[in-house]
Design a protein around this motif. Structure first.
Motif, mmCIF file in Angstrom:
data_model
loop_
_atom_site.group_PDB
_atom_site.id
_atom_site.type_symbol
_atom_site.label_atom_id
_atom_site.label_comp_id
_atom_site.label_asym_id
_atom_site.label_seq_id
_atom_site.Cartn_x
_atom_site.Cartn_y
_atom_site.Cartn_z
ATOM 1 N N VAL A 54 0.847 -1.100 0.089
ATOM 2 C CA VAL A 54 -0.106 -0.091 -0.065
ATOM 3 C C VAL A 54 0.722 1.096 0.085
ATOM 4 O O VAL A 54 0.265 2.332 -0.801
ATOM 5 C CB VAL A 54 -0.962 0.065 1.270
ATOM 6 N N ARG A 55 1.943 1.159 0.635
ATOM 7 C CA ARG A 55 2.822 2.392 0.782
ATOM 8 C C ARG A 55 3.130 3.056 -0.531
ATOM 9 O O ARG A 55 3.167 4.357 -0.513
ATOM 10 C CB ARG A 55 4.141 2.146 1.560
ATOM 11 N N LEU A 58 0.411 5.173 -1.653
ATOM 12 C CA LEU A 58 0.049 6.388 -0.981
ATOM 13 C C LEU A 58 0.921 7.500 -1.429
ATOM 14 O O LEU A 58 0.561 8.483 -1.599
ATOM 15 C CB LEU A 58 -0.011 5.830 0.459
ATOM 16 N N ALA A 61 0.000 8.625 -4.372
ATOM 17 C CA ALA A 61 -1.112 9.881 -4.323
ATOM 18 C C ALA A 61 -0.613 11.049 -3.973
ATOM 19 O O ALA A 61 -1.344 12.205 -4.515
ATOM 20 C CB ALA A 61 -2.060 9.130 -3.222
ATOM 21 N N ARG A 73 -5.511 13.386 2.571
ATOM 22 C CA ARG A 73 -5.017 12.465 1.322
ATOM 23 C C ARG A 73 -5.042 11.093 2.043
ATOM 24 O O ARG A 73 -3.966 10.442 2.778
ATOM 25 C CB ARG A 73 -3.747 13.009 0.955
ATOM 26 N N VAL A 74 -6.085 10.217 1.730
ATOM 27 C CA VAL A 74 -6.220 8.935 2.593
ATOM 28 C C VAL A 74 -6.515 7.653 1.309
ATOM 29 O O VAL A 74 -7.307 8.012 0.538
ATOM 30 C CB VAL A 74 -7.450 8.926 3.482
ATOM 31 N N LEU A 75 -5.914 6.581 1.470
ATOM 32 C CA LEU A 75 -6.469 5.490 0.944
ATOM 33 C C LEU A 75 -7.066 4.637 1.811
ATOM 34 O O LEU A 75 -6.734 4.262 2.849
ATOM 35 C CB LEU A 75 -5.295 4.507 0.582
ATOM 36 N N LEU A 97 -5.320 4.673 5.401
ATOM 37 C CA LEU A 97 -3.959 5.305 5.729
ATOM 38 C C LEU A 97 -3.789 6.595 5.111
ATOM 39 O O LEU A 97 -4.027 6.798 3.802
ATOM 40 C CB LEU A 97 -2.888 4.454 4.896
ATOM 41 N N GLN A 98 -3.322 7.645 5.583
ATOM 42 C CA GLN A 98 -3.305 9.121 5.419
ATOM 43 C C GLN A 98 -1.823 9.519 5.387
ATOM 44 O O GLN A 98 -1.083 9.196 6.161
ATOM 45 C CB GLN A 98 -3.857 10.058 6.538
ATOM 46 N N LEU A 99 -1.573 10.448 4.210
ATOM 47 C CA LEU A 99 -0.267 10.819 3.914
ATOM 48 C C LEU A 99 -0.147 12.236 4.096
ATOM 49 O O LEU A 99 -1.103 13.002 3.685
ATOM 50 C CB LEU A 99 0.119 10.254 2.610
ATOM 51 N N ILE A 161 3.145 9.004 7.601
ATOM 52 C CA ILE A 161 1.812 8.214 7.380
ATOM 53 C C ILE A 161 1.407 8.117 8.758
ATOM 54 O O ILE A 161 1.945 7.340 9.400
ATOM 55 C CB ILE A 161 2.171 7.087 6.564
#
Length: 344
Positions: A54-55, A58, A61, A73-75, A97-99, A161
């Motif tokens: 996932v990283r 993200l 993104a 900004r989230v997946l 997960l938010q960046l 993150i």
């Protein structure tokens, strides 16, 4: 006990048409769907989100969408039982997960759902809740309770993150989910309460006459203190070391609907908890191992996240010293009076 109830198809078509016109429907063909015998039949399926997978998505993104166009900004981690795009990881738990990149800020808002942030990686991020600046170090648990103003900022030099955990599905179901926007908050020039008033377990600011317990006195739970407490518990306790995150003034769970439990498993340690009526999500702070959930085997590593539905049969086995945070909806179920544990 009747095993087979009447079906809709057994009823005459003209009767079905008349019921539809009147806006009613017979209960008996649907009863087992909403009241199954002995235990629920969850839609939720166990999910596993590998952080190494996932990283990169993200981070991309962050290249594709500036934070100004995302606000957050989230997946989203979607429950496999509900399919891609589902805004929930279990029936009651939303995970994402938010960046936040260096120099960015996420605007201030407050909303009806409550949230917790579990920091996954990076230095220099912070959250401001009602003017209190909360540092975000890896493993920290940071509260943004429902109705509290909060914004995020980043004055470091590497991506930050974190995992968002919210009771959002409850508010969506209740049609009570909304947010109010605002300006970035002025920050008080002092460390957060975890470093001042609530630095030591069992100690709280001196009580004065007429002063009631604060609903959310402590918004940040530093991982360094949590890990030290788990290690001490593991050294002198029996079985798995587990600690609940609580309100230091009242001893209650940190949020009304969601609970958070820190766990430590030593190298090779096995845990088979009772069957619990609550759903759970497990976020790995460090270590590796495997978990069997209702026969599905998940091989997990650092920073991974996985879920288990209600009454799941779970067996953890650590392949190295491991730390996890379990997110669950036990507080809500206890308030509703039906939380239950059954022997495996």
């Amino acid at each position: 006990m009747t095993e087979q109830l009447g079906t809709l198809e057994e009823l005459p078509q003209d009767y079905r048409d008349q019921m539809a016109a009147a806006g009613v429907a017979p209960l008996w063909p649907m009863m087992r769907n909403v009241l199954p015998h002995d235990a629920p039949k969850p839609v939720t399926r166990s999910g596993h989100w590998s952080y190494p997978a996932v990283r990169p998505l993200l981070l991309r993104a962050g290249e594709l969408t500036p934070v100004e166009k995302a606000e957050r900004r989230v997946l989203v981690l979607s429950d496999p039982g509900r399919g891609a795009g589902a805004m929930q990881a279990t029936a009651t738990i939303y995970l994402g997960l938010q960046l936040l990149l260096p120099g960015e800020s996420a605007p201030a808002h407050r909303h009806t759902p409550s949230a917790v942030r579990i920091v996954v990686e990076g230095q220099g991020g912070y959250t401001v809740v009602d003017g209190e600046r909360l540092a975000m170090e890896p493993g920290d648990l940071v509260l943004t309770p429902g109705g509290e103003w909060h914004d995020h900022g980043h004055d470091g030099d590497e991506p930050v993150i974190w995992l968002d955990a919210l009771d959002l599905p409850l508010f969506v179901q209740l049609e009570g989910s909304y947010a109010i926007e605002g300006d970035l908050q002025a920050q008080r020039n002092r460390p957060d309460a975890s470093q001042v008033e609530y630095r030591a377990a069992g100690l709280a600011p001196s009580r004065r006459p007429g002063r009631g317990a604060r609903r959310y006195p402590m918004m940040r739970y530093p991982w360094a203190a949590t890990e030290a407490a788990l290690r001490q518990m593991a050294a002198y306790g029996e079985g798995i070391a587990e600690l609940d995150y609580i309100n230091p003034e009242t001893g209650e769970d940190v949020l009304p609907a969601l609970g958070f439990t820190a766990m430590m498993l030593t190298d090779g340690q096995v845990e088979a908890p009772p069957l619990r009526s609550c759903s759970s999500a497990f976020h790995v702070i460090a270590g590796s191992g495997r978990c069997e959930i209702d026969g599905q085997v998940i091989e997990w590593g650092p920073k991974d996240t996985f879920t288990a539905p209600v009454f799941a049969r779970i067996r953890h086995q650590a392949e190295s010293e491991a730390f996890m945070v379990r997110i669950h909806d036990r507080p809500l179920q206890e308030k509703l009076g039906y939380y239950e544990e059954r022997a495996t």
